[in-house]
Design an enzyme around this catalytic site. Sequence first.
Site, short mmCIF file in Angstrom:
data_model
loop_
_atom_site.label_atom_id
_atom_site.label_comp_id
_atom_site.label_asym_id
_atom_site.label_seq_id
_atom_site.Cartn_x
_atom_site.Cartn_y
_atom_site.Cartn_z
N GLU A 115 48.69 5.02 84.83
CA GLU A 115 49.53 4.08 85.58
C GLU A 115 48.72 3.11 86.44
O GLU A 115 49.22 2.09 86.88
CB GLU A 115 50.54 4.82 86.45
CG GLU A 115 51.73 5.36 85.67
CD GLU A 115 52.50 4.26 84.92
OE1 GLU A 115 53.10 3.40 85.57
OE2 GLU A 115 52.49 4.27 83.67
N ARG A 153 30.97 -16.93 74.70
CA ARG A 153 30.84 -18.21 74.01
C ARG A 153 30.44 -19.36 74.94
O ARG A 153 30.10 -20.44 74.47
CB ARG A 153 32.08 -18.54 73.19
CG ARG A 153 33.36 -18.62 73.98
CD ARG A 153 34.55 -18.84 73.09
NE ARG A 153 34.44 -20.10 72.37
CZ ARG A 153 34.45 -21.31 72.94
NH1 ARG A 153 34.55 -21.41 74.27
NH2 ARG A 153 34.35 -22.40 72.23
C1 9D3 Z 1 55.24 0.52 85.29
C2 9D3 Z 1 54.31 -0.40 85.99
N1 9D3 Z 1 53.20 -0.86 85.15
C3 9D3 Z 1 52.61 -2.08 85.75
C4 9D3 Z 1 53.03 -3.31 85.02
C5 9D3 Z 1 52.20 0.18 85.07
C6 9D3 Z 1 51.04 -0.17 84.21
C7 9D3 Z 1 51.23 -0.67 82.94
C8 9D3 Z 1 50.13 -0.92 82.12
C9 9D3 Z 1 49.77 0.06 84.66
C10 9D3 Z 1 48.68 -0.20 83.84
C11 9D3 Z 1 48.87 -0.68 82.58
C12 9D3 Z 1 47.71 -0.91 81.70
N2 9D3 Z 1 47.30 -2.34 81.70
C13 9D3 Z 1 46.11 -2.72 82.08
O1 9D3 Z 1 45.30 -1.89 82.47
C14 9D3 Z 1 45.78 -4.13 82.08
C15 9D3 Z 1 46.55 -5.29 81.73
C16 9D3 Z 1 47.89 -5.46 81.27
O2 9D3 Z 1 48.66 -4.51 81.09
N3 9D3 Z 1 48.33 -6.74 81.04
C17 9D3 Z 1 47.54 -7.82 81.20
N4 9D3 Z 1 46.29 -7.73 81.63
C18 9D3 Z 1 45.81 -6.47 81.88
S1 9D3 Z 1 44.28 -6.14 82.43
C19 9D3 Z 1 44.52 -4.51 82.48
#
Ligand code: 9D3
Length: 242
Positions: A115, A153
Amino acid sequence: MFFTVLTIFPEMFDPFWSHGIIRRALEAKKIEASAVNIREFAEDRHQVTDDRPFGGGSGMVMKPEPLAAAIRATSQTMQGAKAVLLTPQGRIFDQQMARELASYEGLILICGRYEGVDERICHDLIDYEISIGDYVLTGGELAAMVLMDAVTRLIPGALGGEDAAEKDSFSDGLLEHAHYTRPRIFEAQAVPEVLLSGHHQEIENWRLESSVMRTLLKRPDLLQNKDLTPQESQILKKWRQA
Ligand code: 9D3
């Protein structure tokens, strides 16, 4: 440029390092890269990297100690490196950030899973928090690859041959002009005549017009904060009236 990725899935990066421009840049020593398993920095026998959230709730949180140890150990061997946490809460990555990051000697890319990571990691150990866009991934690994791809790049010599990086889409705030190759007629669609004419100035004019028109049609938001040259303004005026 030296990239070190901290992740619990280092093998995800093997195919990324092994193809195309990234592979060539590695072979030519324009970049160096390694993926380190955060698990190696966990002190307990089972090398645990996550734990249940204080306050309850579903999902797990990345423990701070292994992550802190991994960042500190990596920083010590990388003078002049910046630490970047990939997180959905970060600033949204764009070409300007890619240029800024490309100016450092090294980047430590920290990939969250579960999370999220314990908040106390962010304060002292992280220089940048970056998201790659408003959609939900399963972890930071793909985001780290996107960032490394865009930064690599921009490293001088990494593209090989002529330095195309600066002529690209976004580098001057407009989309690129349309591209055509053989055959001259494909499924009843002809290549614009001017491109076959050999008139270099007319070709340049056509490409600028294509570029401005496509930006207006596909990405009008890019025109909001852009300083236009007189020639660009004239083209835009014409197409807005059309
Ligand atoms: C339920 C709340 N979520 C937050 C939107 C929890 C959550 C979802 C997905 C916490 C971490 C993640 C994993 N995503 C990443 O680590 C991540 C990410 C992304 O999900 N979208 C765009 N850029 C990135 S950079 C890292």
